[in-house]
Design an enzyme around this catalytic site. Structure first.
Site, PDB file in Angstrom:
ATOM      1  CG  ASP A 183      -5.139  -1.927  -8.482  1.00 39.72           C
ATOM      2  OD1 ASP A 183      -4.821  -3.303  -8.225  1.00 39.72           O
ATOM      3  OD2 ASP A 183      -4.423  -1.086  -8.132  1.00 39.72           O
ATOM      4  CD  GLU A 294      -1.559  -8.433  -9.565  1.00 42.45           C
ATOM      5  OE1 GLU A 294      -0.567  -8.542 -10.409  1.00 42.45           O
ATOM      6  OE2 GLU A 294      -1.578  -7.408  -8.605  1.00 42.45           O
TER       7      GLU A 294
END
Length: 514
Positions: A183, A294
């Protein structure tokens, strides 16, 4: 559980032959230290997780009728009454064994999953509760999700993060799959590290390569910077964005003027080239379509207006980059651990446009970062995404762990709160919050019974949220904290499960059909 007690337990319950008790497997039931949901038979072997109360730890036990069936299982094998038995602490070697022997304990891609949620287990203890929160609902969990910032604060590694998810999945007998998100990664070495540890998803944070300050530049400054773009590229851009409004697939359209095109180019073109570099690396390492990608542009001060979102996705499409999800910086405030701050009607109006852009360009997911506790915004998010979305949480589970301490170990909570008061100025360097900490009641003004109030008040929630690293890095405090959560495990799980389930249901996620 000593050997004789273990064998008596196996024999009494006839675990090698009788059907395993499905009615209790998903309720977190523990019988004589055995997590019933973890019971698994494979060939002539039985596996389960055992809770060692004396040592404040969990172990995995393998019992086999075949003494030669222990080649890969880590642990010393002993023989007793015709059985071979081995015990293993929750080590990296055990995690690797479980992922090989039980493939459902390994992370998998989010491909084909519409609603997904990153749960961000900062402590490595909350994932069983995350599983209990989502397993009955139509939403796919990303149990292994951490940023480099979080890893640095907690002194953990990506390998520890994914291993903790593997152990939780095995403990809960959860076979429906989970993801692993590297992330908010910002550079190639960190991305490579996450990939080596088996990350199935990479979230690329563009905050350090995009020129966010250009959002406030004058028209003249933007024009001067835009002039540095090669002439043939300027011609292509002007044909693409200035010739006519761009129509979305619901019939609405977005228009650019020259100033807004200049602003987009100055803010994003360099970052988009970096995205292409990272995407090509992922294709090289994993093969096209074998990873979840992402893009994050949410860690900036200026909201991502719909024209900017449209510019970014069109330029990525032009370069052949396929994104699975994109996280804009929404209007208003998505601050940590509290509800949405801002005009909800204007948020919904702009959010609907962001969703329409995503639907127009291959229907990628709109991703909501700092999604913890944005309860007032969730109905609109669920509505306009039609359930095709990704939501990230992390700090909210940490706060439920602290709530457990406030309820069960008030003296320890007071230590944690004092650490927060002493260290929040340093923590504020890493987190954007606007809480007025002067509104927080003095620690000595509340009785032990009132301490959980701190986990309700917005200002103290944010105070406690941002100091998790200082607790994790204090060896003595960390040990007390982990032991307390082990002792009060079921309370911890219930609080985290119920709080995360509130997120899931307010997003409108239905229960799975049985």
């Amino acid at each position: 559980m000593n050997t004789q007690t273990l064998l008596a337990y196996v024999s009494t319950h006839d675990l090698f032959h009788s059907p395993l008790d499905q009615t209790r497997r998903f309720e977190g039931a523990i019988d004589q230290g055995v997590y019933l949901a973890s019971l698994r038979r494979q060939g002539k072997s039985l596996f389960f997780v055992y809770r060692d109360e004396a040592a404040f730890k969990k172990i995995v036990i393998k019992v086999s009728q075949d003494a030669n069936d222990f080649a890969d299982f880590p642990g010393i094998v002993e023989q007793a009454d015709g059985y071979a038995i081995a015990r293993s602490d929750e080590t990296p070697e055990l995690a690797a064994f479980l992922r090989k022997a039980f493939p459902w304990t390994a992370p998998k891609s989010l491909k084909g999953k519409d609603a997904t949620i990153g749960t961000g287990d900062r402590l490595g203890l909350a994932n069983p509760a995350h599983i209990r929160a989502v397993r009955d609902y139509d939403i796919f969990p990303v149990l292994a999700q951490q940023s480099i910032r979080e890893l640095n604060f907690t002194k953990r590694t990506y390998q520890e993060v994914v291993d903790a998810a593997t152990f939780a999945v095995f403990q809960e007998g959860y076979e429906d799959g989970f993801g692993f998100d590297g992330d908010h990664l910002k550079n190639i070495p960190d991305i490579e590290m996450a990939l080596r540890c088996g990350a199935t998803m990479i979230t690329l944070d563009l905050s350090e390569v995009m020129n966010a300050k250009a959002a406030q530049w004058s028209d003249a400054d933007l024009a001067a910077a835009y002039a540095n773009v090669p002439a043939d590229e300027r011609q292509r851009l002007e044909r693409a964005y200035l010739a006519a409004p761009i129509t979305l697939n619901d019939g609405s359209s977005l228009s650019f003027d020259a100033v807004e095109l200049h602003r987009c180019c100055v803010m994003y073109l360099e970052a988009i080239r970096f995205v292409k570099q990272v995407y090509d690396l992922l294709v090289e390492r994993r093969g096209a379509g074998n990873f979840d990608f992402e893009m994050s542009i949410d860690e900036t001060d200026a909201p991502t207006v719909p024209q900017h979102h449209l510019f970014i996705i069109q330029e990525l499409t032009h370069l052949g980059v396929v994104v699975d999800s994109l996280a804009p910086r929404f209007i208003g405030e998505f601050q940590k651990a509290i509800d949405y701050i801002g005009d909800l009607s204007e948020f919904e109006r702009q959010f609907a446009v962001h969703c329409q852009i995503a639907k127009t360009y291959d229907n990628y997911k709109v991703s909501i970062h700092s999604g913890s506790d944005k309860f007032s915004a969730y109905p609109a998010i669920g509505k306009w995404t039609n359930g095709r979305l990704h939501v990230k949480t992390a700090g909210t589970s940490w706060l439920e762990a602290v709530r457990t301490i406030a309820i069960k170990e008030p003296a320890l909570y007071r230590q944690i709160h004092q650490v927060a008061l002493e260290n929040y100025p340093e923590a504020l360097k890493f987190y954007h919050i606007t809480a007025d900490f002067s509104k927080i009641p003095a620690l000595d003004s509340l009785s032990d019974a009132d301490l959980p109030h701190y986990l309700v008040q917005a200002e103290s929630r944010q105070l406690i949220h941002i100091i998790y690293g200082f607790v994790a890095q204090d060896a003595a405090l960390r040990e007390q904290f982990y032991r307390a959560l082990f002792t009060h495990e079921e309370t911890h799980y219930q609080l985290v499960r119920d709080h995360l389930r509130k997120h899931v249901t307010l997003l409108g996620r239905p229960k799975k059909s049985m």
